[in-house]
Design a protein around this motif. Structure first.
Motif, PDB file in Angstrom:
ATOM      1  N   LEU A 293       0.856  -1.175   0.000  1.00 29.19           N
ATOM      2  CA  LEU A 293       0.000   0.000   0.000  1.00 29.19           C
ATOM      3  C   LEU A 293       0.896   1.230   0.000  1.00 29.19           C
ATOM      4  O   LEU A 293       1.825   1.326   0.802  1.00 29.19           O
ATOM      5  N   ALA A 294       0.643   2.159  -0.913  1.00 36.64           N
ATOM      6  CA  ALA A 294       1.427   3.405  -0.971  1.00 36.64           C
ATOM      7  C   ALA A 294       0.663   4.491  -0.231  1.00 36.64           C
ATOM      8  O   ALA A 294      -0.565   4.579  -0.300  1.00 36.64           O
ATOM      9  N   GLY A 295       1.400   5.316   0.499  1.00 37.89           N
ATOM     10  CA  GLY A 295       0.730   6.397   1.208  1.00 37.89           C
ATOM     11  C   GLY A 295       1.699   7.429   1.746  1.00 37.89           C
ATOM     12  O   GLY A 295       2.916   7.225   1.765  1.00 37.89           O
ATOM     13  N   GLU A 296       1.123   8.532   2.189  1.00 46.01           N
ATOM     14  CA  GLU A 296       1.901   9.608   2.793  1.00 46.01           C
ATOM     15  C   GLU A 296       1.767   9.525   4.310  1.00 46.01           C
ATOM     16  O   GLU A 296       0.666   9.305   4.833  1.00 46.01           O
ATOM     17  N   VAL A 297       2.880   9.672   5.019  1.00 43.32           N
ATOM     18  CA  VAL A 297       2.863   9.578   6.478  1.00 43.32           C
ATOM     19  C   VAL A 297       2.133  10.796   7.057  1.00 43.32           C
ATOM     20  O   VAL A 297       2.507  11.938   6.810  1.00 43.32           O
ATOM     21  N   THR A 298       1.072  10.540   7.808  1.00 44.63           N
ATOM     22  CA  THR A 298       0.275  11.622   8.405  1.00 44.63           C
ATOM     23  C   THR A 298       0.412  11.684   9.917  1.00 44.63           C
ATOM     24  O   THR A 298      -0.024  12.653  10.543  1.00 44.63           O
ATOM     25  N   ALA A 299       0.984  10.654  10.520  1.00 47.31           N
ATOM     26  CA  ALA A 299       1.141  10.638  11.983  1.00 47.31           C
ATOM     27  C   ALA A 299       2.271   9.696  12.366  1.00 47.31           C
ATOM     28  O   ALA A 299       2.450   8.648  11.735  1.00 47.31           O
ATOM     29  N   VAL A 300       3.013  10.081  13.400  1.00 49.04           N
ATOM     30  CA  VAL A 300       3.999   9.204  14.034  1.00 49.04           C
ATOM     31  C   VAL A 300       3.797   9.367  15.536  1.00 49.04           C
ATOM     32  O   VAL A 300       4.044  10.437  16.093  1.00 49.04           O
ATOM     33  N   GLU A 301       3.319   8.303  16.190  1.00 49.36           N
ATOM     34  CA  GLU A 301       3.006   8.373  17.619  1.00 49.36           C
ATOM     35  C   GLU A 301       3.806   7.329  18.380  1.00 49.36           C
ATOM     36  O   GLU A 301       3.699   6.128  18.110  1.00 49.36           O
ATOM     37  N   TYR A 302       4.575   7.792  19.334  1.00 49.20           N
ATOM     38  CA  TYR A 302       5.389   6.899  20.166  1.00 49.20           C
ATOM     39  C   TYR A 302       4.559   6.413  21.349  1.00 49.20           C
ATOM     40  O   TYR A 302       4.001   7.209  22.095  1.00 49.20           O
ATOM     41  N   GLY A 310       0.676   6.634  10.909  1.00 47.88           N
ATOM     42  CA  GLY A 310      -0.537   6.842  10.133  1.00 47.88           C
ATOM     43  C   GLY A 310      -0.213   7.143   8.688  1.00 47.88           C
ATOM     44  O   GLY A 310       0.742   7.870   8.394  1.00 47.88           O
ATOM     45  N   LEU A 311      -0.980   6.550   7.774  1.00 48.39           N
ATOM     46  CA  LEU A 311      -0.780   6.759   6.339  1.00 48.39           C
ATOM     47  C   LEU A 311      -2.085   7.196   5.693  1.00 48.39           C
ATOM     48  O   LEU A 311      -3.168   6.787   6.118  1.00 48.39           O
ATOM     49  N   GLN A 312      -1.983   7.994   4.656  1.00 53.57           N
ATOM     50  CA  GLN A 312      -3.147   8.312   3.826  1.00 53.57           C
ATOM     51  C   GLN A 312      -2.833   7.912   2.399  1.00 53.57           C
ATOM     52  O   GLN A 312      -1.809   8.312   1.843  1.00 53.57           O
ATOM     53  N   ASP A 313      -3.719   7.078   1.808  1.00 49.32           N
ATOM     54  CA  ASP A 313      -3.435   6.580   0.466  1.00 49.32           C
ATOM     55  C   ASP A 313      -3.922   7.560  -0.598  1.00 49.32           C
ATOM     56  O   ASP A 313      -4.475   8.628  -0.296  1.00 49.32           O
TER      57      ASP A 313
END
Length: 353
Positions: A293-302, A310-313
Motif C-alpha cells: 500500500l502506498a501512502g503519505e505519512v500523516t502521523a507518528v506516535e510513540y 498513520g498513512l493516507q493513500d
C-alpha cells in the motif's frame, strides 16, 4: 451445547416510530461473561434493560435459565443490575448500602448486616464498612455498588458501563476484579460498554451491535481476527480496510497494486473489501512487493513498546501501522514522507460487503 443463561428470541424494542432493537436473537451460555458493544444509539443499553425488566419488550421473548421472563417484573427475574451512576445512598454507610435490598425483603438486621459484611470482604472493602460514599474513591464506590448488586445472589448480573467513570489505571484494576468475581461466583455477567479494550479483555462472548441489530457475536479472538463486516473491523479497531476492484489476475487497489490472497476467493462484486491487522503491516524499503500500500505519512506516535504510523493513500483513506519500537527506529519515517507498507497474503481477511 452449553445451557443458555440468557436467551433472546426475536426481541424488539420500539420507542414510537424509532426501532431501537430490531428482532435480535442471542444465546448467552450460563456462567459466561458477555459484553454488548457498539456506538451510542446502537441498542445495547435497551437490550440490557429489557433483560432486566426495566424496559418492556415490544416483541419477542426473554428467557433466563430456560424460563420465559418477558412479562415478569425485575424482582422476579433472578437478575441484579449495576448502574453507571452507582446510585449509592449518601446518608448510609457502605455496610447499610450493601444490606439495603435485604432490608427491603424483610431480612432480619443481624442477618442482613452479616451478609453485607461478607460481601464487602469479597470485594476487598471490609475495612470500609462504616464509611459513607463521600469518604470513598470512585473505585471504592464502584465496588460497594457491585457488592450491593451481588448480595441477592442473582443468576445474572447486568452491568451498564460500570467502568466509564474511572481513570485508566483504576479501570484496568476493576477489569481484573470483575473477571475474578465472575469466575469465582460462576454466574452470568452481561456488560454493556463502548470500550473495545474492555470487551476484548473481559468477555467470553463479544456481541457487536449497530442500528439495533447484532452484526457479529463470537469469542473475542474470533471477532477480532475474523470481523464479518467493515463496520465490525473499524469499530473494534486494529484493522485497515482496503477497498479493491477486480484486476488482471486478481484484485487491485486504487493505486494499481495487485493483491494476492492465500485463500481461494471468487470475485462476486465490483468492490471487494479486505481487512489487514495494523500490527501485521510493515514498512517496505521499495515498491517491489505485490501486497503493498502506498501512502503519505500523516502521523507518528510513540507509545513505548510500539510506534503507530498513520498513512493516507491516494484515494484519501487513512490507515495505520503498529510497529515495534525496534523496527521503527531501525528505519524511521517522518511526516509527509511517501512510503510503502506491505503485508502477507495470510494476513488478508475478506469482509462481507
Amino acid at each position: 451445547m452449553a445451557e443458555a443463561g440468557v436467551e433472546l428470541v426475536a426481541v424488539t424494542k420500539r420507542y414510537g416510530a424509532v426501532t431501537a432493537v430490531d428482532a435480535i436473537d442471542l444465546r448467552i451460555p450460563s456462567g459466561s461473561y458477555c459484553c454488548l458493544i457498539g456506538p451510542s444509539g446502537c441498542g445495547k443499553t435497551s437490550t440490557l434493560r429489557m433483560i432486566a425488566g426495566h424496559e418492556a419488550a415490544t416483541g419477542g421473548d426473554v428467557l433466563i435459565g430456560g424460563r420465559n421472563v418477558t412479562l415478569l417484573p425485575p424482582a422476579q427475574r433472578g437478575t441484579a443490575m449495576m448502574f453507571q451512576s452507582y446510585a449509592l445512598f449518601p446518608h448510609l454507610t457502605c455496610l447499610d448500602n450493601v444490606a439495603f435490598s435485604l432490608r427491603m425483603r424483610g431480612v432480619a438486621r443481624t442477618e442482613r448486616r452479616r451478609k453485607a459484611a461478607e460481601m464487602l470482604e469479597r470485594v476487598h472493602l471490609g475495612e470500609m464498612a462504616e464509611r459513607r460514599p463521600a469518604q470513598l474513591s470512585g473505585g471504592q464506590q464502584q465496588r460497594v455498588a457491585l457488592a450491593r448488586a451481588l448480595i441477592t445472589n442473582p443468576s445474572v448480573l447486568l452491568l451498564d458501563e460500570p467502568l466509564s467513570a474511572l481513570d485508566p489505571f483504576l479501570r484496568g484494576k476493576m477489569r481484573e476484579e470483575l473477571k475474578r468475581l465472575q469466575r469465582d461466583l460462576g454466574i452470568t455477567f452481561i456488560h454493556v460498554t463502548h470500550s473495545q479494550d474492555e470487551a476484548l479483555a473481559l468477555s467470553d462472548l463479544v456481541v457487536v451491535m449497530e442500528r439495533g441489530k447484532i452484526l457479529q457475536s463470537d469469542a473475542p479472538r474470533a471477532v477480532f481476527e475474523k470481523p464479518r463486516t467493515p463496520f465490525v473491523a473499524r469499530f473494534l479497531g486494529g484493522h485497515n480496510i482496503l477497498e479493491c476492484r477486480p484486476g488482471t489476475g486478481g484484485l487491485a487497489l486504487s493505486d494499481g497494486c495487485a493483491i494476492r490472497l492465500d485463500e481461494s476467493f471468487t470475485v462476486s462484486s465490483d468492490v471487494v473489501r479486505l481487512a489487514v491487522r495494523t500490527d501485521r503491516m510493515r514498512l517496505l524499503a521499495n515498491d517491489q512487493a505485490m501486497n503493498r500500500l502506498a501512502g503519505e505519512v500523516t502521523a507518528v506516535e510513540y507509545h513505548g513498546p510500539f510506534v503507530r504510523v498513520g498513512l493516507q493513500d491516494k484515494a484519501g483513506s487513512d490507515h495505520s501501522l503498529l510497529l515495534s519500537e525496534a523496527d521503527f527506529y531501525a528505519r524511521p519515517v517522518a511526516l509527509g514522507e511517501r512510503v510503502f507498507a506491505g503485508f502477507q497474503p495470510a494476513d488478508v481477511h475478506v469482509l462481507a460487503n
